[in-house]
Design a protein around this motif. Structure first.
Motif, PDB file in Angstrom:
ATOM      1  N   SER A   1      -5.973   1.978   4.967  1.00 46.79           N
ATOM      2  CA  SER A   1      -7.995   2.289   4.693  1.00 46.79           C
ATOM      3  C   SER A   1      -8.932   0.723   4.869  1.00 46.79           C
ATOM      4  O   SER A   1     -10.052   1.249   5.634  1.00 46.79           O
ATOM      5  CB  SER A   1      -8.361   2.250   2.515  1.00 46.79           C
TER       6      SER A   1
ATOM      7  N   HIS B   1      -3.376  -2.569   4.083  1.00 40.23           N
ATOM      8  CA  HIS B   1      -3.660  -0.725   3.558  1.00 40.23           C
ATOM      9  C   HIS B   1      -3.545  -0.204   4.644  1.00 40.23           C
ATOM     10  O   HIS B   1      -5.076  -0.449   5.079  1.00 40.23           O
ATOM     11  CB  HIS B   1      -4.275  -1.348   2.912  1.00 40.23           C
TER      12      HIS B   1
ATOM     13  N   ASP C   1       0.753  -1.220  -0.116  1.00 41.19           N
ATOM     14  CA  ASP C   1       0.645  -0.214  -0.117  1.00 41.19           C
ATOM     15  C   ASP C   1       0.895   1.243   0.132  1.00 41.19           C
ATOM     16  O   ASP C   1       1.768   1.543   0.915  1.00 41.19           O
ATOM     17  CB  ASP C   1      -0.630   0.076   1.077  1.00 41.19           C
TER      18      ASP C   1
END
Length: 438
Positions: free
Chosen positions: A204, A202, A116
């Motif tokens: 997110s 990641h 990421d």
């Protein structure tokens, strides 16, 4: 990546030129940073970078492994020469060798999304800001007698290239990050504490930081006013965090090295029923963004889904090539990636509501285990369950028994595995467990 590839390729050539029949070479570069925040200030700020060249040498039937962080070409040349000279002094070991090249084939081409760029772009200021926000949310828990709060945030990136003399090549770039909150309470002079955390590939995928704080606060609250209960067999509801720990402890003697040393209660048990029909465990190395995901293992063998337990029946050991040859068995892999237990239908709350006399276990305290017989003993922290209600917080109590008997008593699997771990094990109900207290 080109530079890594070139250094590894040159090192392989040096190994061959200096008399090694085979070699496995890996070069990794990593960078990480972390912040620990406490009492309104940075408690610890760390940033580290490292490069390491790992070389496994197979010389005239002998084996050795060596590492160096000095990547200058002349230094690598001397490093290889010394390594080969040292290897020639060892006793031959006919079981050492690279994997069968056929095991390198069939590697997944799926994008596992292990890198990421947002993790790679994080700055120390980003980490500090999140730690401050975690602390601020924890301070809002005014109903708790909070003594101390520690928040942390860490992130890192790793890239590496690997090659063997018999045809394996692999390269990967991965990222990972983790956030946590630890809360210490004041309970009439005692200092019970607990935590909430999340680890991801990641950025997110992180939950809201309020979720992490709520987890820490909820578990810390369950430790207030702890007492001992009378000794007797009880139903245990294992929180998913504890379930992960207990499953990991149970499986550790599946290692080929324990089997070779004849110190494993799994020896000779392939095909044996060692648990209830709910004990199914599958290693799934290709979960997208999985914390343990990888297209190949440490020896370059292509990874595949592997059933470890199927409805209580042991199906597979964890064997690298060395142990497999010593045991005259087929290599599987020496480690697990993402261990998954199929989810049940009901929530943790629903499972608790069905228990008349039991303990909701939220933590394990030390303990010991006999890898040969399967006997175990653990201290536990939790809350008594009476007629479906959580009542008295408990501590300084112990559970003991034998692992194969314990898993026969597994009667329900919850629906709540955490997505922030590489062991995706839900909360579990185990009946009739010996619990020692007063």
């Amino acid at each position: 990546m080109t530079n890594l590839r070139q250094i590894v390729t040159d090192t392989i050539a040096l190994c061959k030129a200096n008399g090694a029949q085979d070699a496995f070479v890996s070069l990794g570069q990593s960078h990480s940073m972390s912040v620990s925040w406490r009492k309104g200030r940075i408690e610890k700020l760390q940033s580290a970078g490292a490069s390491a060249l790992h070389v496994q040498l197979f010389v005239d039937g002998r084996f050795s492994a060596h590492s160096t962080s000095d990547l200058r070409s002349d230094s690598i040349s001397r490093f290889v020469e010394r390594g080969i000279a040292m290897t020639r002094l060892l006793e031959p070991d006919p079981f050492r060798g690279l994997a069968d090249p056929a095991r390198y084939e069939g590697r997944t081409t799926q994008d596992l999304e292990l890198f990421d760029s947002a993790v790679n772009a994080l700055t120390p200021a980003d980490l500090v800001s999140q730690c401050q926000a975690i602390e601020a949310l924890a301070q809002e828990k005014s109903d708790l007698p909070i003594e101390d709060i520690t928040s942390s945030y860490g992130a890192g990136m790793r890239r590496y290239f690997e090659m063997s003399t018999n045809g394996f090549e692999g390269e990967m770039v991965t990222t990972s990050a983790n956030k946590s909150c630890s809360i210490v309470l004041n309970d009439d002079g005692k200092k019970p504490s607990d935590y909430g955390s999340a680890a991801v590939r990641h950025v997110s995928d992180f939950p809201e930081i309020g979720t992490i704080v709520d987890e820490a606060a909820a578990f810390a609250r369950l430790r207030l006013g702890q007492k001992k209960l009378p000794s007797r067999p009880r139903t245990l509801i294992l929180d998913r965090r504890v379930a992960r720990q207990l499953v990991s402890s149970f499986l550790s003697p599946l290692s080929g090295y324990d089997l070779v040393a004849k110190r494993s209660y799994f020896e000779g048990k392939i095909g044996a029923n060692l648990g209830s029909g709910l004990l199914t465990l599958v290693d799934m190395p290709h979960l997208v963004r999985g914390l343990g995901s990888s297209p190949y293992d440490d020896e370059g063998m292509a990874t595949r889904d592997a059933t470890i337990f199927d409805k209580g029946v042991l199906k597979q050991y964890l064997l690298d090539n060395y142990c497999a040859r010593k045991l005259d068995l087929e290599a599987t892999s020496g480690s697990l990636n993402n261990l998954v237990m199929p989810k049940g239908e009901r929530s943790l709350a629903a499972m608790i509501a069905d228990v008349k006399d039991g303990i909701y276990v939220i933590g394990l305290l030390g303990g010991n285990k006999d890898n040969l017989r399967g006997d175990f003993s653990h201290g536990i922290v939790g809350v008594a369950i009476e007629n479906g209600e959580l009542t008295t917080p408990i501590s300084e109590m112990n559970i003991d028994g034998n692992f194969t008997n314990l898993w026969q008593r597994l009667v329900e699997v919850g629906n709540d595995p955490s997505p922030y771990a590489n062991y995706l094990i839900p909360s579990l109900r185990i009946d009739d467990v010996s619990v020692s207290g007063t």
